[in-house]
Design a protein around this motif. Structure first.
Motif: not given
Length: 312
Positions: A157-169
């Motif tokens: 169960d890996v967790v995304l780096d949410r900052s990449l979503v919030l900055t559209g990367q």
């Protein structure tokens, strides 16, 4: 066998994504109204089904070998023997789908299930990649996955780096999940979106699609540590992403809500939502899980109310 996945990301799949929050909320209400199953007569099979799709979880700072062993014993026999008999269920057949632990506790879970002869029946899931924040160097996150797999975990169960979503990367996010997929080898990859920190339903949908395109076997709502975790409207958005991905590729991806599912009604509502949106074939441990620590005790209590007494 790990499924094939693309080597590059096509951003076209994220174009023209617009989600009306009010409409989503209303659709969830209508699904529940039109699929009411909560009664003493009807709830029994739903409650048992909920037990069998649980990822029985302990993610506490004071986890030890002994409490992980107890977790595995509970996963192997989630319902009291007398209750199993009263319910008319086959003895020794009802188990939770998996146990879920921190990386350092994976060897304890593996050894406990091996002693029980259940390594092939109960999955060993481990959170990884800098859980719960995901804000660690990618190299160390990959090493964490490799450690878990090496020590017996067959679900990560890996967790995304949410900052990449919030900055559209999205390209960077795709590449990271792709590397995580490769590090998992034959283990299943379950990608935690951290939906409570993604800001919008559109971001939830896009993060779901990117994760699936990069090779996720499951998409998971939350770490359970966010202020907002698994909600049914967010679940509907994720179900729609799974359905669209299936229509695009012919590949079925699983869903795992986690965090905030506390009551038997909560569990049944999730089962109803998934059955309504994705079909009955999704209501199996291969395509649906509930991440929970305390839910099992609640389900057992409800089943105890439902079960007839043993005839003398």
């Amino acid at each position: 066998m790990v499924r094939a996945h693309p080597a590059s990301f096509d951003p076209a799949v994220l174009k023209n994504v617009y989600i009306n929050k009010h409409n989503v909320d209303e659709q969830v209400k209508n699904i529940l109204i039109n699929n009411q199953v909560w009664s003493k007569e009807n709830s029994f099979p739903w409650l048992v089904k909920a037990v069998t799709v649980i990822d029985l979880t302990t993610l506490a700072g004071d986890d030890t070998k002994s409490n992980v062993t107890r977790l595995c014993l509970k996963a192997a026999s989630p319902l009291a023997p007398e209750l199993v008999k009263r319910l008319g269920l086959p003895e020794g057949k009802v188990k939770t789908a998996a146990v879920c632990v921190y990386p350092s506790r994976v060897p304890d879970a593996y050894n406990a299930l091996k002693r029980l002869g259940l390594v092939d029946e109960i999955q060993i899931a481990s959170v990884a990649t800098g859980f719960p924040s995901g804000l660690y160097p990618l190299k160390t996150r990959i090493h964490e996955i490799e450690y878990c797999v090496k020590n017996g975990a067959n679900e990560i169960d890996v967790v995304l780096d949410r900052s990449l979503v919030l900055t559209g990367q999205w390209n960077v996010l795709f590449d990271e999940v792709l590397q995580m997929r490769k590090a998992c080898g034959d283990a299943h990859l379950k990608v935690i979106l951290g939906v409570g920190e993604l800001g919008t339903y559109e971001n939830v949908y896009k993060a779901s699609m990117v994760s699936m395109l990069a090779g996720a076997d499951f998409i998971k709502t939350s770490t359970g540590k966010e202020a907002v975790n698994a909600t049914l409207p967010i679940g509907l958005v994720m179900c729609r992403a799974i359905r669209n991905f299936y229509q695009m590729t012919g590949i079925k991806i699983g869903l795992k809500p986690a965090g905030g599912i506390k009551s038997a009604q909560d569990a049944i509502n999730w089962l109803v939502l998934v059955r309504s949106e994705l079909g009955p074939e999704w209501l199996s441990p291969t395509l649906f899980r509930i991440g929970a620590s305390s839910l099992l005790d609640v389900l057992e209590q409800e089943l105890d109310k439902t079960a007839p007494p043993i005839k003398q």
